[in-house]
Design an enzyme around this catalytic site. Sequence first.
Site, short mmCIF file in Angstrom:
data_model
loop_
_atom_site.label_atom_id
_atom_site.label_comp_id
_atom_site.label_asym_id
_atom_site.label_seq_id
_atom_site.Cartn_x
_atom_site.Cartn_y
_atom_site.Cartn_z
N ASN A 7 -34.03 0.66 -11.43
CA ASN A 7 -35.35 0.87 -12.01
C ASN A 7 -35.15 1.10 -13.51
OD1 ASN A 7 -37.77 1.87 -12.94
ND2 ASN A 7 -38.07 3.33 -11.26
N ARG A 57 -37.04 -2.90 -9.79
CA ARG A 57 -38.44 -2.63 -10.10
C ARG A 57 -38.83 -3.54 -11.26
NH1 ARG A 57 -40.84 1.92 -13.82
NH2 ARG A 57 -43.06 1.59 -13.44
N HIS A 146 -47.96 1.45 -10.80
CA HIS A 146 -47.50 2.49 -9.87
C HIS A 146 -47.72 2.07 -8.42
CE1 HIS A 146 -48.37 5.78 -13.13
NE2 HIS A 146 -47.09 5.45 -13.15
N ARG A 207 -50.58 9.23 -23.40
CA ARG A 207 -51.56 8.12 -23.43
C ARG A 207 -52.97 8.65 -23.21
NH1 ARG A 207 -48.70 4.60 -18.90
NH2 ARG A 207 -46.68 5.49 -19.41
N GLU A 350 -40.04 6.07 -5.24
CA GLU A 350 -40.19 4.64 -5.52
C GLU A 350 -38.90 3.87 -5.21
OE1 GLU A 350 -41.95 6.04 -9.33
OE2 GLU A 350 -42.97 4.11 -9.29
#
Length: 364
Positions: A7, A57, A146, A207, A350
């Site tokens: 990832n 990923r 996600h 963000r 993940e």
Amino acid sequence: MKILVLNCGSASVKWGLYADGKSVDGGLIERVTDCAQAVREVIFSADVSDLDGIGHRVVHGGLRFSTPTLIDDEVLEAVTRLVPLAPLHNPVNLEGIKIAREMLPGVPQVAVFDTAFHRTIPPAQAMYAIDVEVAQENGIARYGFHGTSHEYVSRRTAELLGRDPAEVNVITLHLGNGASACAVRGGRSVATSMGLSPLEGLVMGSRSGNIDPAVVFHLHRVAGMSFEAIDDLLNQRSGLKGLCGDNDMREVLRRRDEGDAAAELAFDVYCERVKMYVGGYYALLGRVDAITFTAGVGENAAPVRAASLSDLGALGIVVDAARNGSAARGERLISPDGAFPAVCVVPTDEELEIANQTAELLAR
Ligand code: AMP
């Protein structure tokens, strides 16, 4: 099956080694400036003998990729064509894939896309209300991100409740450094808060999440800021960091406890945005069986969970203060027994999900 998961993020590389769905090794390399070098390090240091596959990923799969995909030259080209949609992420993902293919040429490599789970989102949620021709020509749509996390967490939530994922509606709240909400109906994503890019939706560490798009025109025309400067403002200097100077929720909570007004306001803006998505997705789903928190903030910050779902008793949403505040870890219920919807905490994984999806594809 022995699977290596890579990832590659913009500043870190997470990796994991899995044997028959069980984690046997893994690690996180932080402050990465050269993803290729970090991947080389992983492959040199991990036990990569007899690998059955490598799962990567990949952040943006555009409209094309809705399932894990065996990587060949053509797939790499397609992912490269998507770079303009994910300029910070797809290039590092591609770099990791290229190094892994070079170093382990005989091992099948699989791309697992962050956007894939959201390809089931119907047009009424995926389309922005702009001129359809402009949108189509430029690939402007809500893709969502996600996805691997929302898929894993919504399925684990159903299992935690002893229910069949196909029969359960879940609102998943992935609150990490990046943050997104997802409405999952019977195991399929039907709405999510991130859009064309990971900038839309919830307030995040640095963000902004949702703002009036006219803010961009205003800053450009009136304040004379360049688009690069505005991009930097909204992605790097906004969210919690913009509101109070700290992007880490641990620091925000600590300052808020000390009565710091800026930290308190940042906390309130953050949690109120989460609450608005919960309300919106509740209405969209019609029936909600569970609301689940995950990722760094969602798994650890009890005050965020409590405030995001406060005063929603009229919707049946209740957080049990003792359960929410307990030091328990792992998958757990934080609503009172029998409450509907259930409120849960499910740690995301993940890398495990990527390993399982990779193994599943290679076993076909
Ligand atoms: P993630 O992207 O899932 O790794 O989440 C990282 C973020 O989770 C960090 O930036 C922190 O803001 C937040 N976080 C991690 N641990 C805690 C904690 N114990 N309490 C509150 N926030 C936390």
